[in-house]
Design a protein around this motif. Structure first.
Motif, PDB file in Angstrom:
ATOM      1  N   MET A   1       6.975   5.378  -5.036  1.00 48.47           N
ATOM      2  CA  MET A   1       5.985   6.416  -5.322  1.00 48.47           C
ATOM      3  C   MET A   1       6.651   7.765  -5.439  1.00 48.47           C
ATOM      4  O   MET A   1       6.279   8.734  -4.805  1.00 48.47           O
ATOM      5  CB  MET A   1       4.911   6.402  -4.254  1.00 48.47           C
ATOM      6  CG  MET A   1       3.855   7.392  -4.491  1.00 48.47           C
ATOM      7  SD  MET A   1       2.173   6.889  -4.743  1.00 48.47           S
ATOM      8  CE  MET A   1       2.045   5.191  -4.759  1.00 48.47           C
ATOM      9  N   SER A   2       7.698   7.810  -6.180  1.00 45.81           N
ATOM     10  CA  SER A   2       8.401   9.048  -6.493  1.00 45.81           C
ATOM     11  C   SER A   2       8.773   9.840  -5.262  1.00 45.81           C
ATOM     12  O   SER A   2       8.786  11.062  -5.254  1.00 45.81           O
ATOM     13  CB  SER A   2       7.545   9.920  -7.429  1.00 45.81           C
ATOM     14  OG  SER A   2       7.286   9.278  -8.623  1.00 45.81           O
ATOM     15  N   GLY A   3       9.075   9.146  -4.177  1.00 45.02           N
ATOM     16  CA  GLY A   3       9.560   9.819  -2.992  1.00 45.02           C
ATOM     17  C   GLY A   3       8.517  10.533  -2.179  1.00 45.02           C
ATOM     18  O   GLY A   3       8.835  11.250  -1.241  1.00 45.02           O
ATOM     19  N   LEU A   4       7.233  10.386  -2.518  1.00 47.44           N
ATOM     20  CA  LEU A   4       6.194  11.029  -1.735  1.00 47.44           C
ATOM     21  C   LEU A   4       6.069  10.346  -0.393  1.00 47.44           C
ATOM     22  O   LEU A   4       6.044   9.135  -0.302  1.00 47.44           O
ATOM     23  CB  LEU A   4       4.842  10.959  -2.470  1.00 47.44           C
ATOM     24  CG  LEU A   4       4.724  11.791  -3.749  1.00 47.44           C
ATOM     25  CD1 LEU A   4       3.357  11.597  -4.356  1.00 47.44           C
ATOM     26  CD2 LEU A   4       4.977  13.253  -3.479  1.00 47.44           C
ATOM     27  N   HIS A  73      -8.349   2.779  -5.222  1.00 45.99           N
ATOM     28  CA  HIS A  73      -8.115   1.402  -5.670  1.00 45.99           C
ATOM     29  C   HIS A  73      -6.834   1.242  -6.490  1.00 45.99           C
ATOM     30  O   HIS A  73      -6.657   0.210  -7.150  1.00 45.99           O
ATOM     31  CB  HIS A  73      -9.318   0.910  -6.478  1.00 45.99           C
ATOM     32  CG  HIS A  73     -10.574   0.811  -5.661  1.00 45.99           C
ATOM     33  ND1 HIS A  73     -10.805  -0.219  -4.781  1.00 45.99           N
ATOM     34  CD2 HIS A  73     -11.653   1.645  -5.574  1.00 45.99           C
ATOM     35  CE1 HIS A  73     -11.990  -0.050  -4.196  1.00 45.99           C
ATOM     36  NE2 HIS A  73     -12.519   1.077  -4.657  1.00 45.99           N
ATOM     37  N   TRP A  74      -5.957   2.224  -6.434  1.00 44.54           N
ATOM     38  CA  TRP A  74      -4.721   2.134  -7.205  1.00 44.54           C
ATOM     39  C   TRP A  74      -3.922   0.880  -6.860  1.00 44.54           C
ATOM     40  O   TRP A  74      -3.408   0.187  -7.746  1.00 44.54           O
ATOM     41  CB  TRP A  74      -3.883   3.383  -6.979  1.00 44.54           C
ATOM     42  CG  TRP A  74      -2.600   3.438  -7.766  1.00 44.54           C
ATOM     43  CD1 TRP A  74      -1.329   3.270  -7.299  1.00 44.54           C
ATOM     44  CD2 TRP A  74      -2.479   3.659  -9.179  1.00 44.54           C
ATOM     45  NE1 TRP A  74      -0.417   3.400  -8.311  1.00 44.54           N
ATOM     46  CE2 TRP A  74      -1.094   3.635  -9.483  1.00 44.54           C
ATOM     47  CE3 TRP A  74      -3.390   3.887 -10.204  1.00 44.54           C
ATOM     48  CZ2 TRP A  74      -0.609   3.813 -10.782  1.00 44.54           C
ATOM     49  CZ3 TRP A  74      -2.912   4.074 -11.499  1.00 44.54           C
ATOM     50  CH2 TRP A  74      -1.541   4.039 -11.768  1.00 44.54           C
ATOM     51  N   GLY A 213      -6.659  10.459 -14.708  1.00 46.35           N
ATOM     52  CA  GLY A 213      -5.377  11.101 -14.969  1.00 46.35           C
ATOM     53  C   GLY A 213      -4.924  11.964 -13.803  1.00 46.35           C
ATOM     54  O   GLY A 213      -3.736  11.968 -13.442  1.00 46.35           O
ATOM     55  N   ALA A 214      -5.866  12.684 -13.180  1.00 42.35           N
ATOM     56  CA  ALA A 214      -5.515  13.507 -12.015  1.00 42.35           C
ATOM     57  C   ALA A 214      -4.983  12.647 -10.883  1.00 42.35           C
ATOM     58  O   ALA A 214      -3.987  13.002 -10.224  1.00 42.35           O
ATOM     59  CB  ALA A 214      -6.743  14.300 -11.561  1.00 42.35           C
ATOM     60  N   GLN A 220       2.094  10.195  -8.452  1.00 42.75           N
ATOM     61  CA  GLN A 220       3.473  10.132  -8.912  1.00 42.75           C
ATOM     62  C   GLN A 220       4.301  11.384  -8.611  1.00 42.75           C
ATOM     63  O   GLN A 220       5.530  11.319  -8.647  1.00 42.75           O
ATOM     64  CB  GLN A 220       3.492   9.882 -10.435  1.00 42.75           C
ATOM     65  CG  GLN A 220       2.835   8.584 -10.863  1.00 42.75           C
ATOM     66  CD  GLN A 220       3.527   7.365 -10.302  1.00 42.75           C
ATOM     67  OE1 GLN A 220       4.749   7.349 -10.154  1.00 42.75           O
ATOM     68  NE2 GLN A 220       2.759   6.332  -9.968  1.00 42.75           N
ATOM     69  N   ALA A 221       3.657  12.500  -8.346  1.00 42.60           N
ATOM     70  CA  ALA A 221       4.433  13.743  -8.249  1.00 42.60           C
ATOM     71  C   ALA A 221       3.743  14.766  -7.367  1.00 42.60           C
ATOM     72  O   ALA A 221       2.549  14.664  -7.073  1.00 42.60           O
ATOM     73  CB  ALA A 221       4.636  14.333  -9.650  1.00 42.60           C
TER      74      ALA A 221
END
Length: 387
Positions: A1-4, A73-74, A213-214, A220-221
């Motif tokens: 998860m992009s380092g989060l 629900h991702w 989209g949000a 991701q970032a």
């Protein structure tokens, strides 16, 4: 998860809950103005018709719905076994509170044939209203038109869960189709869209996609300058609402404008709170949790209270603006009462019947708090918007 970090992906956002409450109140004020303006009541709109634009609370709801469903629900996407749980949760959250309001309305219109419109007694419309299926005619409970869009979005998201993340391409393709169809109408290349195309290509649907989209961006970032972003979103939203009174004359422009403002607020607010939760007063959280109940109840309460106040001649004692504020807050108060006295109990009972046994047991172990998130451990609670 992009380092989060894990803490950066918390699911409870007080500012989002406040946003839900404000959006619900905007819709209440909008309908207060439109009902009061009817000749049979006061025949004039309060606040120089500025309430006309307050229907944009719906725009925030749609963006937030797309965000919340995707955020929660991702991890379910691509797991076919999660379809049942997803469908059960959506059903329980939407239908029982809605049916509880709809049922007496249907009986009222069938028994008292002078009440309401002929379409509200039409058997086909009644069935479609019960099931929240698309219909070119306004549903029996007028505000339920938004719920038909919600249900369609849920069905599409369920298909994405089934097919996996590769199916997410459907959403930008749908957005482009909506924009293209409405541009063709705007430039008179084609006539107005007929049903069911008017439903599937409604500009309102693009706001669900904006919300999705949000959520994907936030998954991701990190978002830079989140306070600036959230503030811009709020300012943009309310400047458009108060000063650009004709912006909704073109439905596509209106939805893109308010959808963008809503997205900016969501991006900034979530980024802020996933690192440092805000200390939001409990009464604001409570009102946000009641937003769906307020949305469902307020048209009925407004129709009754405005009718009564006009018969009593209340405008001879108070200005039209004061009467409008009084009526709006009465409707909101009934919605909050409905949430705490009825809606939460309906959801709890329906959950035991519909949702998988393991999740129902969890719901009983962690009952609903004042944020309406029954069944979720305190550290896992999420802010939800379904209308």
């Amino acid at each position: 998860m992009s380092g989060l970090s894990k803490s950066a992906n918390r699911d409870k956002f007080g500012s989002i809950e406040v946003g839900r409450g404000v959006a619900a109140l905007l819709v209440v004020f909008h309908h207060t103005g439109s009902i009061m303006s009817e000749p049979r009541f006061f025949g004039a709109e309060p606040f120089n018709s500025h309430f006309n634009n307050f229907n944009v609370g719906v725009d925030f709801f749609f963006v937030l719905s797309g965000f919340i469903i995707t955020w929660i629900h991702w991890s379910d996407i691509g797991r076919k076994e999660r379809i049942r749980s997803f469908a059960a949760k959506r059903f329980v959250r939407i239908f029982p509170p809605y049916w509880f309001i709809l049922a007496p309305l249907v009986i009222l219109y069938l028994v008292f044939t002078g009440a309401g419109q002929p379409s509200q007694r039409d058997p086909v419309n009644i069935i479609l209203s019960i099931l929240l299926l698309p219909n070119p005619v306004q549903p029996v409970l007028g505000v339920a038109w938004t719920l038909t869009h919600e249900i369609f979005f849920y069905a599409l998201f369920a298909a994405i869960i089934w097919c996996g993340r590769k199916a997410l391409w459907i959403l930008p393709a749908w957005a482009l189709a909506i924009v293209a169809a409405n541009l063709l109408v705007t430039f008179q290349a084609i006539g107005s869209l007929a049903f069911p195309f008017s439903f599937f290509f409604s500009p309102f649907n693009i706001e669900f996609i904006v919300g999705v989209g949000a959520a994907m961006i936030l998954r991701q970032a990190r978002i830079p300058v989140p306070y600036v972003l959230a503030t811009l979103g709020v300012l943009f939203f309310f400047i458009l609402t108060w000063f650009f009174v004709n912006i909704q004359d073109n439905p596509l422009i209106g939805r893109l404008a308010f959808g963008t403002a809503s997205m900016l607020f969501v991006l900034g607010a979530v980024e802020i709170e996933r690192h440092r939760p805000l200390n939001v007063p409990g009464f604001l959280l409570a009102f946000g949790a009641s937003s769906y109940a307020v949305y469902l109840v307020h048209p009925v309460v407004l129709s009754f209270s405005i009718n009564l106040s006009s018969r009593l001649g209340i405008s001879t004692y108070f200005s039209l603006n004061i009467v409008a504020v009084m009526m709006a807050f009465v409707a909101a108060a009934f919605g909050i009462s409905y949430h705490y006295l009825i809606e939460r109990r309906l959801i709890r009972v329906a959950r035991r019947i519909v949702e998988p046994r393991r999740e129902t047991q969890l719901a009983d172990s962690y009952p609903a708090g004042n944020d309406g998130t029954a069944g979720i451990k305190p550290e896992q609670k999420v802010s939800r918007i379904e209308a």
